[in-house]
Design an enzyme around this catalytic site. Structure first.
Site, PDB file in Angstrom:
ATOM      1  N   SER A  47      14.698 -17.986 -29.412  1.00 31.91           N
ATOM      2  CA  SER A  47      13.665 -17.073 -29.918  1.00 31.91           C
ATOM      3  C   SER A  47      13.714 -15.801 -29.070  1.00 31.91           C
ATOM      4  O   SER A  47      14.390 -15.772 -28.038  1.00 31.91           O
ATOM      5  CB  SER A  47      12.293 -17.746 -29.810  1.00 31.91           C
ATOM      6  OG  SER A  47      12.099 -18.254 -28.501  1.00 31.91           O
ATOM      7  N   GLU A  88      11.428 -12.315 -27.419  1.00 31.57           N
ATOM      8  CA  GLU A  88      10.144 -11.679 -27.106  1.00 31.57           C
ATOM      9  C   GLU A  88      10.252 -10.173 -27.314  1.00 31.57           C
ATOM     10  O   GLU A  88      11.226  -9.554 -26.901  1.00 31.57           O
ATOM     11  CB  GLU A  88       9.769 -11.960 -25.639  1.00 31.57           C
ATOM     12  CG  GLU A  88       8.458 -11.289 -25.242  1.00 31.57           C
ATOM     13  CD  GLU A  88       8.151 -11.458 -23.766  1.00 31.57           C
ATOM     14  OE1 GLU A  88       7.778 -12.567 -23.353  1.00 31.57           O
ATOM     15  OE2 GLU A  88       8.270 -10.463 -23.018  1.00 31.57           O
ATOM     16  N   ASP A  97      -2.819 -10.672 -16.150  1.00 33.64           N
ATOM     17  CA  ASP A  97      -3.195 -10.056 -14.875  1.00 33.64           C
ATOM     18  C   ASP A  97      -4.118  -8.899 -15.198  1.00 33.64           C
ATOM     19  O   ASP A  97      -3.811  -8.082 -16.068  1.00 33.64           O
ATOM     20  CB  ASP A  97      -1.951  -9.515 -14.151  1.00 33.64           C
ATOM     21  CG  ASP A  97      -1.040 -10.645 -13.715  1.00 33.64           C
ATOM     22  OD1 ASP A  97      -1.533 -11.544 -13.015  1.00 33.64           O
ATOM     23  OD2 ASP A  97       0.135 -10.629 -14.097  1.00 33.64           O
ATOM     24  N   PHE A 141      11.042  -5.314 -11.411  1.00 31.40           N
ATOM     25  CA  PHE A 141      10.292  -6.287 -12.194  1.00 31.40           C
ATOM     26  C   PHE A 141      10.337  -7.666 -11.516  1.00 31.40           C
ATOM     27  O   PHE A 141       9.316  -8.352 -11.397  1.00 31.40           O
ATOM     28  CB  PHE A 141      10.886  -6.340 -13.607  1.00 31.40           C
ATOM     29  CG  PHE A 141      10.062  -7.107 -14.582  1.00 31.40           C
ATOM     30  CD1 PHE A 141       8.691  -6.957 -14.623  1.00 31.40           C
ATOM     31  CD2 PHE A 141      10.667  -7.984 -15.471  1.00 31.40           C
ATOM     32  CE1 PHE A 141       7.924  -7.677 -15.525  1.00 31.40           C
ATOM     33  CE2 PHE A 141       9.914  -8.707 -16.381  1.00 31.40           C
ATOM     34  CZ  PHE A 141       8.536  -8.552 -16.400  1.00 31.40           C
ATOM     35  N   HIS A 162      14.222 -18.732 -24.692  1.00 31.82           N
ATOM     36  CA  HIS A 162      13.412 -17.613 -25.177  1.00 31.82           C
ATOM     37  C   HIS A 162      13.959 -16.370 -24.485  1.00 31.82           C
ATOM     38  O   HIS A 162      13.887 -16.268 -23.248  1.00 31.82           O
ATOM     39  CB  HIS A 162      11.949 -17.850 -24.811  1.00 31.82           C
ATOM     40  CG  HIS A 162      10.991 -16.878 -25.423  1.00 31.82           C
ATOM     41  ND1 HIS A 162      10.804 -16.756 -26.781  1.00 31.82           N
ATOM     42  CD2 HIS A 162      10.140 -15.981 -24.848  1.00 31.82           C
ATOM     43  CE1 HIS A 162       9.887 -15.827 -27.018  1.00 31.82           C
ATOM     44  NE2 HIS A 162       9.469 -15.346 -25.873  1.00 31.82           N
TER      45      HIS A 162
HETATM   46  C1  FAD Z   1       6.600 -16.501 -20.904  1.00 33.99           C
HETATM   47  C2  FAD Z   1       5.625 -15.513 -20.295  1.00 33.99           C
HETATM   48  C3  FAD Z   1       4.989 -14.583 -21.107  1.00 33.99           C
HETATM   49  C4  FAD Z   1       4.065 -13.675 -20.567  1.00 33.99           C
HETATM   50  N1  FAD Z   1       3.448 -12.778 -21.405  1.00 33.99           N
HETATM   51  C5  FAD Z   1       2.475 -11.970 -20.928  1.00 33.99           C
HETATM   52  C6  FAD Z   1       1.744 -11.097 -21.785  1.00 33.99           C
HETATM   53  O1  FAD Z   1       2.006 -11.013 -22.990  1.00 33.99           O
HETATM   54  N2  FAD Z   1       0.768 -10.342 -21.238  1.00 33.99           N
HETATM   55  C7  FAD Z   1       0.445 -10.408 -19.911  1.00 33.99           C
HETATM   56  O2  FAD Z   1      -0.483  -9.708 -19.489  1.00 33.99           O
HETATM   57  N3  FAD Z   1       1.138 -11.217 -19.068  1.00 33.99           N
HETATM   58  C8  FAD Z   1       2.127 -11.996 -19.536  1.00 33.99           C
HETATM   59  N4  FAD Z   1       2.800 -12.841 -18.687  1.00 33.99           N
HETATM   60  C9  FAD Z   1       2.498 -12.806 -17.255  1.00 33.99           C
HETATM   61  C10 FAD Z   1       1.330 -13.745 -16.895  1.00 33.99           C
HETATM   62  O3  FAD Z   1       0.157 -13.347 -17.563  1.00 33.99           O
HETATM   63  C11 FAD Z   1       1.131 -13.685 -15.384  1.00 33.99           C
HETATM   64  O4  FAD Z   1       2.201 -14.321 -14.737  1.00 33.99           O
HETATM   65  C12 FAD Z   1      -0.211 -14.155 -14.877  1.00 33.99           C
HETATM   66  O5  FAD Z   1      -0.308 -13.792 -13.506  1.00 33.99           O
HETATM   67  C13 FAD Z   1      -0.396 -15.669 -14.932  1.00 33.99           C
HETATM   68  O6  FAD Z   1      -0.560 -16.126 -16.194  1.00 33.99           O
HETATM   69  P1  FAD Z   1      -0.538 -17.703 -16.508  1.00 33.99           P
HETATM   70  O7  FAD Z   1      -0.813 -17.875 -17.918  1.00 33.99           O
HETATM   71  O8  FAD Z   1       0.669 -18.327 -15.920  1.00 33.99           O
HETATM   72  O9  FAD Z   1      -1.825 -18.137 -15.628  1.00 33.99           O
HETATM   73  P2  FAD Z   1      -2.370 -19.515 -15.092  1.00 33.99           P
HETATM   74  O10 FAD Z   1      -1.620 -20.681 -15.606  1.00 33.99           O
HETATM   75  O11 FAD Z   1      -3.842 -19.507 -15.271  1.00 33.99           O
HETATM   76  O12 FAD Z   1      -2.035 -19.409 -13.523  1.00 33.99           O
HETATM   77  C14 FAD Z   1      -2.294 -18.234 -12.802  1.00 33.99           C
HETATM   78  C15 FAD Z   1      -2.371 -18.553 -11.311  1.00 33.99           C
HETATM   79  O13 FAD Z   1      -3.595 -19.188 -11.022  1.00 33.99           O
HETATM   80  C16 FAD Z   1      -3.383 -20.412 -10.315  1.00 33.99           C
HETATM   81  N5  FAD Z   1      -4.470 -21.296 -10.719  1.00 33.99           N
HETATM   82  C17 FAD Z   1      -4.604 -22.005 -11.863  1.00 33.99           C
HETATM   83  N6  FAD Z   1      -5.785 -22.656 -11.869  1.00 33.99           N
HETATM   84  C18 FAD Z   1      -6.436 -22.334 -10.723  1.00 33.99           C
HETATM   85  C19 FAD Z   1      -7.701 -22.657 -10.158  1.00 33.99           C
HETATM   86  N7  FAD Z   1      -8.563 -23.462 -10.782  1.00 33.99           N
HETATM   87  N8  FAD Z   1      -8.022 -22.113  -8.946  1.00 33.99           N
HETATM   88  C20 FAD Z   1      -7.167 -21.284  -8.290  1.00 33.99           C
HETATM   89  N9  FAD Z   1      -5.953 -20.935  -8.799  1.00 33.99           N
HETATM   90  C21 FAD Z   1      -5.601 -21.459  -9.983  1.00 33.99           C
HETATM   91  C22 FAD Z   1      -1.979 -20.833 -10.734  1.00 33.99           C
HETATM   92  O14 FAD Z   1      -1.359 -21.712  -9.811  1.00 33.99           O
HETATM   93  C23 FAD Z   1      -1.285 -19.480 -10.790  1.00 33.99           C
HETATM   94  O15 FAD Z   1      -0.934 -19.059  -9.501  1.00 33.99           O
HETATM   95  C24 FAD Z   1       3.777 -13.720 -19.178  1.00 33.99           C
HETATM   96  C25 FAD Z   1       4.441 -14.631 -18.348  1.00 33.99           C
HETATM   97  C26 FAD Z   1       5.357 -15.529 -18.893  1.00 33.99           C
HETATM   98  C27 FAD Z   1       6.076 -16.498 -17.987  1.00 33.99           C
END
Ligand code: FAD
Length: 282
Positions: free
Chosen positions: A7, A9, A101, A211, A261
């Site tokens: 796929s 992105e 973020d 990046f 992906h």
């Molecule tokens: C495939 C992919 C696609 C992405 N697409 C986008 C996008 O479209 N837009 C965008 O803005 N960003 C995107 N990102 C970046 C992503 O949003 C960032 O990496 C962000 O910092 C973390 O998102 P996450 O969903 O992994 O967060 P989470 O899974 O919530 O984790 C974030 C952090 O919090 C920690 N954590 C989790 N739970 C807790 C808790 N209860 N207490 C303390 N810490 C905790 C985790 O260990 C981790 O360090 C993408 C990343 C990937 C890998």
């Protein structure tokens, strides 16, 4: 050996001209018959209207599934619910659920502070309507308090209802295989709930290095050194980058990776070349 699914992105373009170009990029990459295209979303709503526009345009353009990314940090449940309802009206059945973020200057984590909360909320709101992908980090999320904690977080996302996860890009196949083994040991069946390899083609040196530093992805020394040595020689970077990424993908395929992906960067050629060289097309 079975072929992995693949796929692409996209990120939403900033201009009308960029939007039109993205539609033609879609047309070209769609000829390769990918499983779906995903579209990124700027956390805090920074690309909201542009993401919605391109998701709508691509959904209307063909039959290949479109998977919008959704972030939750800083948003209220009502905003998420509105988006979910909108996507249903477009016939969307797949989402990439992320924390995101916060843009600099914006404060407050919102009602759903982590991606696991978003996955739970989507399931609560929409049941099994959406296939949900989440993010995973073979080299650890840069803000995680430890590697083990980050893996626990990923397991929690699968257990909350994620169907699969897509990894951050990496160039060290062992980091992917290590994470897959760790998940299996924690009881995640990675056939039923796959770990999809996120693949970043290498076409540019300075952007990639910047990046990678910002998202905590490791660029192996032999890659970093050569990219730096090539300077402005774009052809040399392109050929070397193709070789590195092709070898990475071949190793992953030999190890049974279920899906790849491609972080397409909205480009046709580097992605098409890899998919064709790897024999992924039907
Ligand atoms: C495939 C992919 C696609 C992405 N697409 C986008 C996008 O479209 N837009 C965008 O803005 N960003 C995107 N990102 C970046 C992503 O949003 C960032 O990496 C962000 O910092 C973390 O998102 P996450 O969903 O992994 O967060 P989470 O899974 O919530 O984790 C974030 C952090 O919090 C920690 N954590 C989790 N739970 C807790 C808790 N209860 N207490 C303390 N810490 C905790 C985790 O260990 C981790 O360090 C993408 C990343 C990937 C890998």
């Amino acid at each position: 050996m079975s072929k992995p699914a693949f796929s692409f992105e996209f990120f939403p373009a900033k201009t009308e001209q960029g939007h039109e170009k993205l539609l033609s990029t879609y047309d070209e990459l769609n000829k390769l018959s990918p499983a779906y295209f995903s579209v990124t979303y700027g956390a805090g709503g920074s690309t909201r209207s542009r993401t919605l526009d391109i998701v709508q345009a691509l959904s209307a353009r063909g039959t290949t599934e479109i998977a919008p990314h959704m972030s939750c940090i800083g948003d209220d449940k009502s905003e998420i619910a509105e988006l979910l309802e909108y996507y249903k009206t477009l016939g969307i059945r797949r989402l990439v659920a992320l924390r995101g973020d916060l843009p600099s200057g914006q404060v407050g984590m919102g009602e759903l502070p982590f991606a696991v909360d978003l996955v739970k909320y989507i399931r609560e709101h929409s049941g099994d309507h959406f296939h949900i992908e989440v993010a995973s980090y073979p080299e650890m999320h840069p803000q995680a308090r430890s590697f083990e904690f980050d893996i626990d977080n990923l397991v929690n996302k699968y257990q909350a209802g994620a169907n699969a996860s897509i990894t951050q890009f990496f160039y060290n196949a062992d980091s992917y295989l290590y994470l897959r083994d760790k998940l299996e040991k924690r009881g995640i069946d990675t056939v039923a709930q796959p770990l999809v390899a996120g693949i970043m083609p290498i076409t540019n040196s300075s952007n990639l290095l910047r990046f990678a530093d910002s998202c905590g992805a490791d660029i192996p020394r032999y890659v970093r050194k050569q990219l730096t040595d090539f300077g402005d020689d774009r052809k040399a970077i392109r050929e070397f980058g193709f070789d590195v990424v092709c070898r990475l993908c071949e190793r992953l395929i030999a190890e049974g990776v279920p899906a790849m992906h491609f972080y397409s960067m909205n480009k046709v050629e580097p992605n098409k070349r890899l998919v064709e060289a790897l024999g992924l097309t039907a």
